[in-house]
Design a protein around this motif. Structure first.
Motif, short mmCIF file in Angstrom:
data_model
loop_
_atom_site.label_atom_id
_atom_site.label_comp_id
_atom_site.label_asym_id
_atom_site.label_seq_id
_atom_site.Cartn_x
_atom_site.Cartn_y
_atom_site.Cartn_z
N MET A 52 53.81 15.47 56.50
CA MET A 52 55.27 15.43 56.26
C MET A 52 55.52 15.33 54.75
SD MET A 52 57.99 12.60 57.57
CE MET A 52 57.12 12.39 59.15
N THR A 53 56.43 16.16 54.26
CA THR A 53 56.76 16.00 52.85
C THR A 53 58.06 15.22 52.72
OG1 THR A 53 57.65 18.21 52.96
CG2 THR A 53 55.55 17.97 51.82
N LEU A 54 58.08 14.39 51.70
CA LEU A 54 59.24 13.54 51.50
C LEU A 54 60.31 14.31 50.74
CD1 LEU A 54 57.19 10.46 50.47
CD2 LEU A 54 58.86 10.44 52.31
N ASP A 55 61.55 13.97 51.02
CA ASP A 55 62.66 14.59 50.31
C ASP A 55 63.11 13.62 49.21
OD1 ASP A 55 64.90 15.79 49.38
OD2 ASP A 55 66.01 15.74 51.28
N ARG A 56 62.85 14.02 47.97
CA ARG A 56 63.16 13.13 46.85
C ARG A 56 64.64 12.82 46.71
NH1 ARG A 56 59.28 13.49 41.65
NH2 ARG A 56 57.56 12.75 42.93
N LYS A 57 65.44 13.75 47.19
CA LYS A 57 66.88 13.53 47.09
C LYS A 57 67.30 12.29 47.85
CE LYS A 57 68.93 17.53 45.30
NZ LYS A 57 67.90 17.51 44.31
N LYS A 58 66.46 11.90 48.83
CA LYS A 58 66.81 10.74 49.63
C LYS A 58 66.16 9.46 49.10
CE LYS A 58 67.74 13.36 53.76
NZ LYS A 58 67.14 13.94 54.96
N LEU A 59 65.49 9.56 47.95
CA LEU A 59 64.82 8.39 47.39
C LEU A 59 65.42 8.03 46.04
CD1 LEU A 59 61.10 9.42 48.04
CD2 LEU A 59 62.51 7.87 49.40
N TYR A 60 65.37 6.76 45.73
CA TYR A 60 65.85 6.28 44.44
C TYR A 60 64.67 6.16 43.49
CZ TYR A 60 67.95 3.00 41.06
OH TYR A 60 68.40 2.40 39.92
N LYS A 61 64.79 6.79 42.33
CA LYS A 61 63.75 6.60 41.30
C LYS A 61 64.12 5.33 40.55
CE LYS A 61 60.75 6.83 38.17
NZ LYS A 61 60.45 7.50 36.96
N PHE A 62 63.21 4.37 40.55
CA PHE A 62 63.49 3.13 39.82
C PHE A 62 63.73 3.45 38.34
CE2 PHE A 62 61.13 1.06 43.38
CZ PHE A 62 62.16 0.22 43.78
N PRO A 63 64.71 2.78 37.73
CA PRO A 63 65.09 3.12 36.35
C PRO A 63 64.23 2.42 35.31
CG PRO A 63 66.57 1.46 37.23
CD PRO A 63 65.58 1.75 38.32
N TRP A 64 63.09 1.92 35.72
CA TRP A 64 62.25 1.12 34.84
C TRP A 64 61.52 1.97 33.81
CZ3 TRP A 64 59.54 -0.80 39.85
CH2 TRP A 64 60.47 -1.50 40.64
N SER A 65 61.31 1.38 32.64
CA SER A 65 60.52 2.05 31.62
C SER A 65 59.76 0.98 30.85
CB SER A 65 61.43 2.84 30.69
OG SER A 65 62.29 1.97 30.00
N LYS A 66 59.02 1.41 29.85
CA LYS A 66 58.19 0.46 29.10
C LYS A 66 58.97 -0.71 28.54
CE LYS A 66 54.04 2.67 27.72
NZ LYS A 66 53.30 3.51 26.83
N THR A 67 60.14 -0.43 27.98
CA THR A 67 60.87 -1.48 27.27
C THR A 67 61.99 -2.10 28.10
OG1 THR A 67 62.33 0.17 26.29
CG2 THR A 67 60.39 -0.46 25.02
N ASP A 68 62.11 -1.70 29.34
CA ASP A 68 63.12 -2.32 30.21
C ASP A 68 62.54 -2.31 31.62
OD1 ASP A 68 65.42 -3.65 30.74
OD2 ASP A 68 66.77 -1.96 30.39
N ASN A 69 61.73 -3.31 31.88
CA ASN A 69 60.89 -3.29 33.06
C ASN A 69 60.98 -4.63 33.78
OD1 ASN A 69 58.50 -2.96 34.78
ND2 ASN A 69 58.07 -1.23 33.45
N PRO A 70 60.96 -4.61 35.12
CA PRO A 70 61.02 -5.91 35.81
C PRO A 70 59.72 -6.70 35.71
CG PRO A 70 60.77 -4.13 37.38
CD PRO A 70 60.98 -3.48 36.05
N GLY A 71 58.60 -6.00 35.49
CA GLY A 71 57.32 -6.69 35.56
C GLY A 71 56.49 -6.56 34.31
N ALA A 72 55.59 -7.51 34.13
CA ALA A 72 54.57 -7.41 33.09
C ALA A 72 53.33 -8.14 33.60
CB ALA A 72 55.07 -8.01 31.80
#
Lengths: 399, 412
Positions: A1-21
């Motif tokens: 089964m292939t996933l439909d990306r349109k139905k998924l949320y891309k997390f807005p995280w990046s190196k300098t604004d990230n929930p985790g370390a």
């Protein structure tokens, strides 16, 4: 089964604004797990150096949570101080442990110091003393024991890291089933595909401009069939038995953006019955509202015992609406369900660091960046820096 | 930390939420032919005009991979491409916002009308003093403002196509930054965007080696090389400092960092708020954040730019959440009291983007995190600044700093 990306949320995280370390307190460990990419080189790290790294990490990544990893953090003599330091600096301390030496007394002390969450690494590849030859189903008993300690120590959140091998793919749904039955105590399950490097003799490896000897790394020279499990393959297995477990969000690969490095499914239900999952809009609302209020992204749930107010989001989110429908139907049969507590549980399918067509495919929005020599690096690459002075590159031998 | 200057305080800036697979803009190159030779250009003439069908395929693939809201049509000089109108139309039909990056040479009123009809929404004109324009005698950036004014007036007269400028900043033109901005602030209603882009290049230094695919390359194989590093080390902070010293109200609201050195600010974004010819102040991080997340929540895409460049007074409603915008609002009310006719004027925004493009620093190649202009090359998503490394060398150039202090370990 292939996933439909349109139905998924891309997390807005990046190196300098990230929930985790990520911080590693020691590279000593009391187990030798097959997918481990960490070598024993330095032993315990000085506490002052760790504190510096924690503060620098916070400053660069704006993180909400710091994972205390290793090696085995429970072996580190100043662990309480590390937990306390992270909590006092307004972040959530989380421990990644194999749990071997965790006692209830120690867990209570960690809770007192401000511990927010455990991720217990438990899987059948570890060959733990006393659990040799046990399969993933039997290991659920050990998982339950750790969950109980986390719960008894003051309802510290509890998660699991489980390395998935070709040989254990068939047990995935038994783990999922066990998790669903324990949705009150288990907040997170990471299913991490086994990774390593495969050299078919047609490739060379370089770091910092020099050719390197891959056999120095534990992850070197694995069989291709062992290391090519994809997140979508695991998702397919899960959805065969649990068709309602649809993912809501993802992280893509840095070099191959088509790949899914993180695939997040969030179960919604009570201890008696799972009603469904959260959809992308709820996950998105959760991320952005936290960021608007607190100017940083959130790792995990502040309160996994979410309560029935979650159903208000039915207005925006089809998946929550479906869950509400199932909940109401169920309440007709069993009216007592109206009084059940409602919980969230995250299932994260992960495909770690890998080479695809000569390119290193890291997670785009890695939540486990760490400080090494004052630089922010991917923690999965630490030993490439420690051995070779920089990340390794794969190059196809010219014909 | 690489940056001890305190001119940019990140805790007061919004990090844009974009990434490779959820980005506000994509990039397509229609030709590598150009009628100017600008300093700082990193594109070589190799293929000439590209087949239209291939361009269409790449546009669709780029949209599929990046979920982009805007699509930048670049090159080479896109106006030289014979089927440029068809490219614009195709992008518009596929529900993206077409933006053209052009030097403006050869743009006539008639062509503009045709492009507008096909759906063109914005032109970013590359105009600066290092282009050697045959039809223009101006030499300083101040004189170039006259040419910029010509393009801005042309678009304003026809209406419906927004106007932006790209300006390469060299050491020689650095001091004119305030003059450019002074001019743009008087044209709030005509100009929506100014990008000040530091001159780029690859430094040739004694302690640095370059590799492609594991092979060390000779100095003369290095593309776009500079031996005088001082020409190519202008930073966004330097530009921000000189801008702030002339216009203290120019507080930044958002940024993008460097990928391998996250302390570097690759983009610093300032958004002015004003009436036609007067700037009242800026908007702050929370406004830009609200705009991005609301757009994503309701359309599923991050916003590249507003369809309507007129923000209107409703913008000030957000000053409840944004202290900088509140300051701007108070300033606006004060000005209106002084000169009530201002109230009849509309409210516009103008974005100033200070950019520090691809660079080699401390033995690392530093991209923007994320790049806002990913393009498709041979079915693969790449950074446009790397295209010619793929085309001429087969792979991106890697850098190695020799004798770098590292903590290498031996196995015990």
């Amino acid at each position: 089964m292939t996933l439909d990306r349109k139905k998924l949320y891309k997390f807005p995280w990046s190196k300098t604004d990230n929930p985790g370390a990520w911080i590693e307190v020691t590279d000593r460990c009391d187990l030798s797990c097959p997918g481990c990419f960490r070598h024993r080189i330095e032993g315990d790290r000085p506490i002052e150096e760790l504190k510096e790294d924690i503060l620098l990490c916070k400053k660069i990544t704006n993180c909400d949570r710091i994972a205390i990893a290793g090696g085995e953090p429970l072996l580190y003599p100043h662990l309480i101080e590390v937990v306390d330091f992270i909590a006092k600096n307004d972040m959530k301390p989380m421990i990644l442990t194999n749990g071997e030496s965790l006692t209830l007394d120690m867990a209570k002390e960690l809770k007192k110091a401000g511990l927010f969450q455990y991720y217990f690494h438990v899987d059948s590849g570890q060959k733990r003393p006393g659990w040799e030859g046990k399969n993933e189903i039997e290991l659920n008993a050990l998982r339950e024991r750790f969950a109980q300690i986390a719960w008894d120590s003051g309802r510290v959140q509890c998660g699991y890291n489980i390395t998935v091998f070709r040989s254990t793919l068939k047990y995935i749904n038994s783990i999922i089933e066990w998790g669903r039955k324990n949705i009150d105590k288990v907040q997170h399950i990471s299913l991490i595909t086994f990774r390593g490097l495969h050299n078919d003799g047609k490739k060379k490896y370089f770091a910092n401009g020099k050719q390197i000897d891959l056999s120095r790394l534990k992850i070197g020279q694995k069989k291709l069939s062992e290391i090519n499990i994809g997140t979508e393959e695991i998702y397919d297995i899960i959805s065969e038995d649990y068709p309602m477990m649809k993912p809501s969000a993802y992280l893509a690969g840095s070099a191959k953006p088509e790949t899914y490095k993180f695939l997040i499914i969030i179960n919604l239900g009570s201890k008696k019955k799972i009603y469904g999952v959260l959809g992308r809009k709820t996950v998105e609302l959760n991320e952005i509202s936290h960021h608007l209020r607190r100017s940083r992204y959130q790792a995990g749930f502040e309160n996994p015992k979410i309560g029935k107010k979650i159903y208000l989001l039915s207005l925006f989110d089809k998946e929550v609406r479906k869950s509400l429908g199932r909940f109401l139907l169920h309440a007709l049969i069993r009216p007592a369900a109206l009084f059940d507590s409602v919980y969230l549980q995250c299932v994260n399918i992960q495909q770690p660091n890998e080479f695809i067509d000569g390119e290193k495919n890291l997670c785009d929005g890695c939540v486990n960046m760490m400080i090494y020599n004052g630089d922010l690096i991917h923690s999965c690459q630490l030993d490439e820096y420690r051995f070779f002075g920089g990340p390794i590159q794969e190059i196809k031998k010219l014909e | 930390m690489n940056n001890n200057r305190m001119s940019v305080d990140r805790t007061k800036l919004y990090k844009f939420p974009w990434s490779k697979t959820d980005n506000q803009c994509g990039w397509i190159e229609v030709t590598d032919f150009c009628n100017l030779h600008c300093r700082g250009c990193y594109r070589h003439r190799l293929d000439g005009h590209r087949p239209l069908e291939e361009i269409k395929e790449d546009i669709r693939r780029c949209q599929e991979l990046t979920n982009c809201d805007g699509m930048a049509i670049a090159g080479g000089e896109p106006l030289q491409y014979p089927e440029i109108v068809e490219v614009v139309r195709f992008i518009k039909e596929n529900k993206m916002k077409p933006v053209m990056l052009s030097n403006g040479v050869g743009l006539t009123g008639d062509l503009l009308k045709e492009l507008k009809k096909a759906g063109l929404m914005k032109i970013h004109f590359h105009v600066d003093s290092n282009q050697d324009r045959p039809d223009w005698n101006g030499t300083t950036e101040i004189e170039m403002n006259d040419l910029r004014q010509h393009f801005a007036d042309l678009l304003y007269k026809h209406g419906g196509v927004q106007c932006g400028f790209h300006i390469t900043v060299c050491r020689s033109s650095f001091k004119y930054i305030p003059d450019i901005i002074k001019w743009s602030r008087r044209n709030m209603h005509k100009i929506q965007h100014i990008s000040l882009i530091a001159l780029r290049g690859i430094p040739i230094e004694d302690d640095v080696e370059y590799y492609v695919n594991g092979r060390k390359i000779a100095d003369d194989e290095v593309l776009n090389k500079f031996t005088d590093v001082s020409q190519i080390n202008i930073t966004t902070e330097e530009m921000y400092d000189i801008l702030k010293s002339e216009f203290p109200d120019s507080d930044a609201c958002a940024y993008l960092n460097g990928l391998s050195i996250p302390e570097i600010n690759k983009y610093i974004v300032i958004v002015y708020v004003g009436s036609r010819k007067k700037v009242f102040g800026v908007l702050g991080r929370k406004t830009i954040e609200i705009v991005q997340v609301i757009s994503h929540l309701f359309t599923g895409k991050y916003l590249s730019f507003f369809k309507n460049p007129v923000a209107g007074r409703k913008l000030f409603l957000l000053s409840k959440f944004d202290s900088l915008l509140k300051k701007t609002f108070i300033n606006y009310l004060r000005e209106v009291r002084r000169k009530p006719s201002l109230f009849l004027n509309n409210i516009y925004t103008q974005t100033i983007a200070l950019q520090q493009p691809i660079e080699f620093k401390d033995g690392k190649k530093v991209y923007c995190d994320p790049c806002v202009n990913f393009m498709v090359y041979k079915n693969k998503l790449i950074n446009p600044c790397q295209l010619d490394e793929y085309r001429l060398l087969g792979s991106p150039i890697e850098v190695v700093k020799i004798n770098k202090k590292t903590r290498e370990h031996k196995i015990k």
